[in-house]
Design a protein around this motif. Structure first.
Motif, short mmCIF file in Angstrom:
data_model
loop_
_atom_site.label_atom_id
_atom_site.label_comp_id
_atom_site.label_asym_id
_atom_site.label_seq_id
_atom_site.Cartn_x
_atom_site.Cartn_y
_atom_site.Cartn_z
N CYS A 123 -9.32 5.88 4.65
CA CYS A 123 -7.95 5.33 4.77
C CYS A 123 -7.05 5.78 3.64
N ASP A 124 -7.60 6.51 2.66
CA ASP A 124 -6.82 7.09 1.57
C ASP A 124 -6.09 6.01 0.76
N THR A 125 -6.75 4.88 0.55
CA THR A 125 -6.17 3.78 -0.21
C THR A 125 -6.95 3.57 -1.51
N ASP A 126 -6.22 3.46 -2.63
CA ASP A 126 -6.86 3.24 -3.92
C ASP A 126 -7.49 1.85 -4.00
N GLU A 127 -8.43 1.72 -4.95
CA GLU A 127 -9.13 0.46 -5.22
C GLU A 127 -9.77 -0.11 -3.96
N GLY A 128 -10.35 0.77 -3.16
CA GLY A 128 -10.96 0.31 -1.92
C GLY A 128 -12.48 0.33 -1.92
N ILE A 129 -13.08 1.32 -2.59
CA ILE A 129 -14.53 1.50 -2.50
C ILE A 129 -15.25 0.48 -3.37
N ARG A 130 -16.23 -0.21 -2.77
CA ARG A 130 -17.06 -1.17 -3.47
C ARG A 130 -18.50 -1.01 -3.00
#
Length: 884
Positions: A123-130
């Motif tokens: 989705c090319d959104t920052d602060e997303g991967i966890r």
């Protein structure tokens, strides 16, 4: 974990699982070396450590690609082959065994920046991967919320213990459970005020504010971080009616949290929208007019060929643009005025440190409200319409068939039109030229979804896993239209994605509830522990805890009243510990609700397979090895100290209070040693043990009593002296450097750093001398350690910032070496001190709400780094871990 345990039966390499908290897609993470990025390091320990350290830019996310994405041959497609990754070959024959992923292993600055910002490849959104499945805290929170919110405990029995293995886990989980429960309680209040007719967001906020004035509701919906404010505390405790300023602060925070719930955080986690509880949208009072305006602006694009679109396509373009603003948190609130004024270029002083009172912080690493700007702005975190690689132009291109350059021109014409029609709001940034676009709370409406509406309210993409909640009345506007996900070529044609039986949806259907957590660990003083126990037992005040996050300090010997439930957030060491912990509940009725949460270690997995080995396992009576000579030595010294306290060691006063009185020619130990050697106390001491001490151990102790004691004291005094000598040598070096340092402007920065470091060293020398004599003797190995088994941790944190000088930018390093408890943050005396306090970890994340205190400034081997060095009392040694 050995190599064999990292490979499944099919020979596939097992990697840490990840997910995106924005789009919900999942995949794997691996470490991509800079020298050979395609050859992955798949060691989980390496991946986890790099992710929280300076190498986080080398940890790459690989999101599992869908079949439609593989068929579309997306540019970001890769093939994951165990411990390596390769580009996708469009000509290759597809196989069920091939693992296709979306990712990027390049070493360009842009790719490194995306990885460091945890940007999702899908989705090319920052602060997303966890990381997925890495937190027992989440499971503990769910268990406790279930107990308190679903009426599974009687009202007078709504309290529980949460057992942990360490002080750090107890502190973290106490804060985590409290904040998560607050979020659930607020969602319950929101749901309670929603109806089947739409309500504008600002009207909903007014309804919530009115409901929050009720006595039982208010403590449940005021966030824990406001409880420390005296004026808020007095209102919640019902000791005063409160000042207008305090009530205004409560109202503004409630409004801000509601805006976040339907804005920035509406797609993060189990929100009201994603669980099918409510549907929110930006209001279009005249959809046909909006579509006409979009078409008119489209026809006025000067460059290139223009292909007219259908009315439905223009309408979905407008709706998608507005919903994007909402998802990104571009919703006006007075606390965001400073953030908007600097066009999202500086968090400090606006939404981080020195932010408005009562506002939650948005530090680096946490997604912040993102408005839309009309031109390039250096350092801005807002979405720009000028970027041909951004979402805005991508959406315009896919909906209206525009080229990237045309899309930017079109958006620059269309957004002012929407602002003129009051569909969106516009404001000029502080630079006097940048136009900032966003929404007002009155632009958004919310409505509750009835059970029979939920199934028809979910719509998703046929290519990726994007899904959104739309009221059934609006489904036709979105159906078979382009997917809003960045660069996705799919369409919104999948329906029936929501379930009215969703667990969290049912959880949100109820009244607000209150969860107040506190810690009960060995790092607290006896008086503090007793106070927590009394508050937990009585529960008279609004902030008296009903959940104790504890360590084995509460296994036995302490009366905390009757309980009906206990939660174990880790597997106990053995059956005896298990019985002690779960035995805290059900003492009155014999019935109890017991939950044990376990991890994924081989030991944990064994007991999952063989639970009775823990629940009904053999309990071995405690024993001790009395012939351990080192322990006997310390116990004998303790026996002698006890004799001195009883005035039975001639010529020796009781142990002094301060360690500074122990050493030296006139120190207490100087008189203690000769008296101890002449006391002939070893025989009476050994007689206390009968025949349980072996002959060799007894002989060793007799030799220690004759000569070894004096040698042990001499070594302890030498160690003590060396510690102080090292600190004094550091003072001498700093003094010498200060004398030779020039007085020009650049060196003033260095001199301030050295003076602050000198102050910290002097403070440490004073602390060493003023510590308790008993504690010093324990630390030096002369006395046994009678402490509780928890290990208290003193944190030394170092942070850096850049400061402009005549010669350019200088990197300054500030060190914190104190964890003294403070009831509330002090007011810093200077902007730089304010920066230190703002960048240090939040108080609620540290045991006992202890806050690192800025204590010194210096450089670290010439390299700016951020680090923490805990000093573990009782065990010694140092542990270096990443911080902040």
């Amino acid at each position: 974990m050995d190599d064999d345990s990292l490979v499944d039966p099919r020979g596939k390499r097992m990697l840490p699982a990840i997910y995106c908290r924005h789009c919900g897609r999942s995949g794997w993470a691996a470490y991509s070396p800079e020298r050979d990025p395609a050859e992955l390091n798949v060691n989980p320990d390496k991946i986890y450590r790099a992710n929280v350290g300076t190498e986080n830019k080398r940890v790459r996310a690989f999101i599992k690609a869908t079949d439609k994405e593989v068929e579309a041959k997306l540019r970001s497609l890769l093939v994951l082959e165990n411990d390596r990754v390769r580009p996708f070959d469009p000509q290759e024959t597809l196989s069920d065994e091939t693992v296709h992923v979306l990712g990027d292993v390049s070493t360009t600055p842009e790719a490194n920046n995306r990885a460091a910002n945890d940007r999702c490849p899908a989705c090319d959104t920052d602060e997303g991967i966890r990381f997925l499945g890495a937190g027992l805290a989440s499971l503990a929170s769910v268990a406790i919320t279930q107990l308190f919110a679903r009426d599974q405990l009687e009202p007078n029995q709504r309290k529980t213990l949460l057992f942990n293995d360490s002080v750090q886990d107890a502190a973290h989980r106490a804060g985590f459970v409290a904040n998560r429960s607050y979020a659930f309680s607020l969602r319950r209040l929101i749901t309670d005020r929603l109806g089947d007719t739409p309500i504008l967001l600002h009207d909903l906020i007014a309804e919530l504010a009115a409901a929050a004035t009720e006595g039982e509701v208010l403590p449940a919906v005021v966030p824990p971080d406001l409880h420390d404010m005296p004026e808020i505390d007095e209102i919640l405790a019902e000791t005063t009616t409160g000042s207008p300023r305090a009530w205004n602060l409560i109202g503004e925070r409630l409004a801000f949290q509601t805006i976040l719930e339907f804005g920035l955080r509406s797609r993060q986690g189990r929100t009201l929208e994603l669980t099918g509880t409510a549907a929110a949208e930006v209001v279009l009072e005249n959809p046909l007019l909006a579509a006409d305006l979009a078409r008119d602006a489209h026809m006025k694009v000067q460059s290139g060929h223009i292909e007219p679109q259908t009315e439905e396509r223009y309408l979905v373009f407008v709706r998608g643009l507005l919903e994007r603003m909402r998802y990104r948190g571009a919703i006006k609130h007075q606390w965001l005025d400073g953030w908007i004024a600097n066009a999202g270029t500086k968090r400090f002083g606006t939404i981080w440190g020195r932010r408005p009172d009562g506002m939650p912080a948005f530090p680096r690493g946490l997604s912040a409200p993102t408005f839309v700007r009309d031109r390039a702005k250096k350092g801005s975190e807002f979405d720009g319409i000028e970027s041909d690689q951004g979402w805005m132009q991508d959406w315009a291109s896919r909906c209206l068939g525009l080229a990237r350059g045309q899309a930017g021109e079109y958006l620059s014409k269309f957004l002012p039109i929407l602002a003129a029609e009051h569909v969106i709001a516009k404001r000029v940034a502080g630079d006097g030229s940048t136009q900032i676009y966003g929404l007002q709370p009155g632009h958004i409406q919310v409505r509750f979804l009835e059970h029979d509406e939920v199934a028809d309210a979910g719509i998703g993409c046929d290519r990726c896993s994007w899904q959104q909640t739309v009221h059934p009345e609006r489904i036709d506007d979105w159906f078979d239209q382009p997917c809003p996900r960045y660069r996705c070529g799919g369409t919104l044609s999948v329906r029936g994605l929501l379930d009215h039986n969703d667990y969290y949806r049912h959880l949100y259907l109820g009244k607000p509830f209150r969860v107040v957590t506190a810690e009960h660990t060995g790092s607290l003083t006896r008086a503090q522990r007793e106070q927590v126990e009394q508050q937990f037992k009585e529960g008279k005040r609004y902030n008296d805890p009903n959940v104790l996050s504890c360590t084995p300090t509460l296994e036995l010997g302490i009366d905390i009243g009757d309980l009906s439930a206990v939660v174990l957030a880790s597997l106990p060491p053995g059956p005896a510990n298990y019985i002690q912990r779960v035995g805290r509940a059900g003492r009155k009725t014999g019935n109890a609700f017991l939950v044990t949460l376990v991890g994924r270690t081989p030991r944990d997995l064994y007991f999952i397979d063989q639970p009775l080995s823990m629940i009904d396992g053999e309990i071995i009576p405690p024993g001790s090895y009395l012939s351990a000579v080192e322990i006997l030595h310390r116990q004998y010294v303790a026996h002698l100290v006890d004799l001195a306290a009883r005035d039975r060691l001639p010529g020796v006063l009781p142990l002094p209070r301060r360690a500074s009185a122990l050493f030296g020619e006139t120190g207490w130990l100087a008189g203690f040693v000769p008296a101890a050697l002449a006391s002939r106390s070893v025989k009476p001491f050994l007689d206390l043990f009968g025949d349980t001490v072996s002959q060799s151990a007894a002989d060793d102790l007799r030799a220690f009593a004759v000569s070894g004691l004096a040698e042990a004291v001499r070594e302890a005094e030498q160690s003590w002296g060396e510690r102080l000598a090292d600190l004094r040598e550091r003072l001498s070096l700093i003094d010498a450097a200060l004398k030779t340092s020039q007085d020009d402007a650049d060196n003033q920065i260095v001199k301030r750093s050295m003076k602050a470091e000198r102050h910290a060293i002097n403070k440490r020398i004073n602390e060493i001398g003023s510590q308790s004599a008993q504690g010093a003797m324990v630390e030096l190995g002369l006395l046994p350690n009678y402490s509780l088994i928890d290990t208290a941790t003193a944190l030394e944190a170092t942070i850096t910032w850049d400061e402009e000088t005549r010669r350019g930018t200088a990197t300054i390093t500030a060190r914190s070496a104190n964890t003294a408890a403070r009831p509330a943050p002090r007011s810093p005396n200077s902007p730089r001190q304010h920066l230190l306090h703002a960048r240090l970890p939040a108080r609620d994340h540290w045991a006992g709400r202890r806050h690192p205190e800025p204590a010194g400034v210096g450089t670290l081997a010439g390299v700016p780094r951020l680090w923490v060095r805990p000093h573990l009392t009782g065990g010694g040694g140092h542990l270096t871990v990443p911080a902040l």
